[in-house]
Motif scaffolding. Structure first.
Motif, PDB file in Angstrom:
ATOM      1  N   ARG A  15       3.919   7.075   5.244  1.00 33.71           N
ATOM      2  CA  ARG A  15       3.656   6.539   6.810  1.00 33.71           C
ATOM      3  C   ARG A  15       1.878   6.598   6.986  1.00 33.71           C
ATOM      4  O   ARG A  15       1.292   7.268   6.743  1.00 33.71           O
ATOM      5  CB  ARG A  15       3.904   7.869   7.810  1.00 33.71           C
ATOM      6  N   ASP A 102       7.602  -1.598   1.102  1.00 38.98           N
ATOM      7  CA  ASP A 102       8.181  -0.694   2.083  1.00 38.98           C
ATOM      8  C   ASP A 102       8.825  -1.489   3.069  1.00 38.98           C
ATOM      9  O   ASP A 102       8.711  -2.439   3.540  1.00 38.98           O
ATOM     10  CB  ASP A 102       6.801  -0.116   3.040  1.00 38.98           C
ATOM     11  N   LYS A 103      10.152  -0.746   3.440  1.00 37.78           N
ATOM     12  CA  LYS A 103      10.864  -1.574   4.533  1.00 37.78           C
ATOM     13  C   LYS A 103      10.205  -1.366   5.739  1.00 37.78           C
ATOM     14  O   LYS A 103       9.776  -0.285   6.232  1.00 37.78           O
ATOM     15  CB  LYS A 103      12.315  -0.575   4.588  1.00 37.78           C
ATOM     16  N   LYS A 104      10.240  -2.732   6.592  1.00 36.13           N
ATOM     17  CA  LYS A 104       9.511  -2.349   7.775  1.00 36.13           C
ATOM     18  C   LYS A 104      10.571  -1.825   8.951  1.00 36.13           C
ATOM     19  O   LYS A 104      11.700  -2.069   8.803  1.00 36.13           O
ATOM     20  CB  LYS A 104       9.181  -4.083   8.186  1.00 36.13           C
ATOM     21  N   PRO A 105      10.329  -1.022   9.572  1.00 37.88           N
ATOM     22  CA  PRO A 105      10.933  -0.320  10.555  1.00 37.88           C
ATOM     23  C   PRO A 105      11.395  -1.385  11.755  1.00 37.88           C
ATOM     24  O   PRO A 105      10.782  -2.440  11.821  1.00 37.88           O
ATOM     25  CB  PRO A 105       9.962   0.431  11.411  1.00 37.88           C
TER      26      PRO A 105
ATOM     27  N   GLU B  87      14.961   4.881   3.269  1.00 39.60           N
ATOM     28  CA  GLU B  87      14.451   3.583   3.058  1.00 39.60           C
ATOM     29  C   GLU B  87      13.038   3.107   4.044  1.00 39.60           C
ATOM     30  O   GLU B  87      12.273   2.293   3.794  1.00 39.60           O
ATOM     31  CB  GLU B  87      15.467   2.307   3.313  1.00 39.60           C
ATOM     32  N   LEU B  88      13.288   4.034   5.047  1.00 38.61           N
ATOM     33  CA  LEU B  88      11.973   4.067   6.075  1.00 38.61           C
ATOM     34  C   LEU B  88      11.235   5.103   5.694  1.00 38.61           C
ATOM     35  O   LEU B  88      10.265   5.100   6.463  1.00 38.61           O
ATOM     36  CB  LEU B  88      12.739   4.511   7.427  1.00 38.61           C
TER      37      LEU B  88
END
Lengths: 105, 365
Positions: A15, A102-105, B87-88
């Motif tokens: 993060r 990264d998966k975007k939120p 995934e997040l």
């Protein structure tokens, strides 16, 4: 000199906190804190862009450093993270399932 | 300062909710006698709601996510939630009783990248553990689940709640942890039920048991250091915040309610009506909690233990004043050090039996 490609491992938690990236390896729970330069490399590590290009296009203009010097630091950094399994490193583009964006939120 | 402390400090400075504890259900297959929840599945969050909330937590900067319950594995979509959370890129901790964990579940947790799993174990004896959980055979199933998770390569922690009924068994649970390759943590905290019922507080471990625990070097390390009288208090302590609740962490219930902490039942908003960002930034309740510094505490600000006490503002809130003392933590500070707390002295009917530093305390409530 061979090109070097880097990709983020999918097995980590990560993060962005301010301008720095906090990463924890799920394998051994080691916590990493990347400074803004390292964070930029981490974010650009898509497995397809050579490290040289990442440094040349992202790091040098943003942080006003010479390519040779910046590349040397970047290579050392990616090797260290690869040693902990949180970056994948290869001399060819990385498309395997354990790497990616990264998966975007 | 450790790297974790640096990260926490930066999150505090940036106002980032670094840690979120999400209960995905209050339903449970056990009925632990000391549990603070009512096991009702009414109006539980849907899968889509939880996915939306997880995205909002990630956008807000949350890194540490705890998924708990009730028993989270009772939800049919539990693995969908876990896998989406990973995934997040959350650092994911799962709290489960492991009764429903078989090889497939253990493998799936590992493959998803769950960083650690916490399992409550009350005793190494089935006749004690199963009576507490009110589920016959639960210790056997739980231990099987723990072994399967360890075999899958998961980091497991045995959480041992210490209370009157299992007071003599913590060493046995520690041995179970060692035998299974799990970590061990002991918690002597029993909290009132979220509906305000405080009858379960009678199950708290007696003072003499706390005294034994606090002087066990296998649990506390250097006993002399752990039980040392409180150090002098400086301005850093007086200007400090009581804990991370509402500052860098919060709790979200299976109904979407946001609280400062799972032990702090002050509703600050509901994610079904407001965004997480809006609640985190604008909740009046959170602002009040964040405004409290150690120097503002009504009784504790004058207490010798101010800098070292584990005072829980949520327990204090449940006793009637979030700025007041928490009697359970007063007791712990006293039993640990032998030094009477300001909170104890302020209580009606307070008395300390005996004359030595480590005598028992009686608190009239």
């Amino acid at each position: 000199m061979k090109e070097c490609y880097v990709a983020r491992s999918r097995s980590v938690a990560a993060r962005e906190l301010g301008e720095e990236m906090v990463i924890m390896s799920a394998a051994d729970s080691t916590l990493f804190n990347l400074n803004p330069v390292a964070t930029m490399i981490w974010k650009a590590a898509d497995g397809r862009t050579p490290l040289t290009r990442i440094v040349e296009e992202k790091i040098c203009p943003e942080f006003d450093v010479e390519l040779g010097e910046a590349l040397q630091d970047a290579e050392q950094f990616v090797k260290e993270l690869a040693g902990h399994g949180i970056l994948l490193l290869a001399d060819f583009p990385i498309v395997e399932t354990n790497a990616g964006s990264d998966k975007k939120p | 300062m450790s790297l974790m402390e640096q990260v926490n400090r930066r999150a505090l400075a940036l106002g980032v909710p670094l840690s979120v504890h999400l209960d995905v259900t209050y339903r449970c297959n056990e009925r632990c006698e000391h549990c603070y929840l009512e096991h009702d599945g009414k109006d539980e969050l849907t899968t889509e709601e939880i996915r939306s909330f997880l995205r909002q937590f990630a956008e807000a900067g949350t890194f540490f996510l705890t998924i708990s319950g009730g028993e989270p594995l009772l939800r049919r979509d539990c693995f969908e939630i876990i896998e989406y959370a990973r995934e997040l890129k959350f650092n994911l901790k799962l709290k489960t009783n492991a009764v429903l964990v078989r090889e497939k579940e253990a493998r799936r947790m590992r493959e998803a990248g769950v960083e650690q799993v916490q399992v409550s174990v009350y005793s190494h004896k089935a006749e004690i553990h199963d009576v507490i959980t009110k589920l016959p055979g639960s210790l056997k199933r739980t231990l099987e689940g723990i072994r399967l998770m360890r075999a899958a390569g998961l980091k497991v922690t045995l959480a041992n709640v210490l209370m009157r009924s299992n007071a003599g068994d913590y060493a046995g649970v520690q041995e179970l942890a060692a035998e299974t390759g799990a970590h061990y943590t002991l918690d002597p905290t029993i909290t009132p039920m979220l509906n305000g019922d405080s009858s379960i507080l009678g199950m708290r471990a007696p003072s003499e048991e706390l005294r034994t625990v606090f002087r066990d070097e296998r649990l506390v390390g250097d006993v002399g250091e752990f039980c040392a009288p409180p150090a002098s208090i400086d301005d850093d302590v007086r200007e400090g915040i009581p804990c991370s609740a509402g500052h860098t962490s919060c709790y979200v219930s299976p109904l979407g309610e946001v609280y400062p902490c799972v032990q702090f039942p002050l509703v600050c908003g509901n994610l079904r009506r407001q965004s997480f960002a809006e609640i985190w930034a604008e909740s009046v309740e959170l602002r009040i909690v964040r405004g409290i510094r150690a120097k503002h505490l009504s009784t504790c600000s004058s207490c010798a233990h101010l800098g070292t006490c584990t005072r829980c503002p949520g327990l204090a809130f449940m006793e009637g004043n979030m700025r007041g003392p928490s009697s359970a933590d007063c007791e712990k500070s006293f039993v640990r050090t032998g030094v009477v707390t300001a909170g104890m002295m302020a209580m009606d009917g307070f008395s300390v039996r005996g004359t030595g530093r480590m005598e028992l305390v009686q608190i009239q409530m």
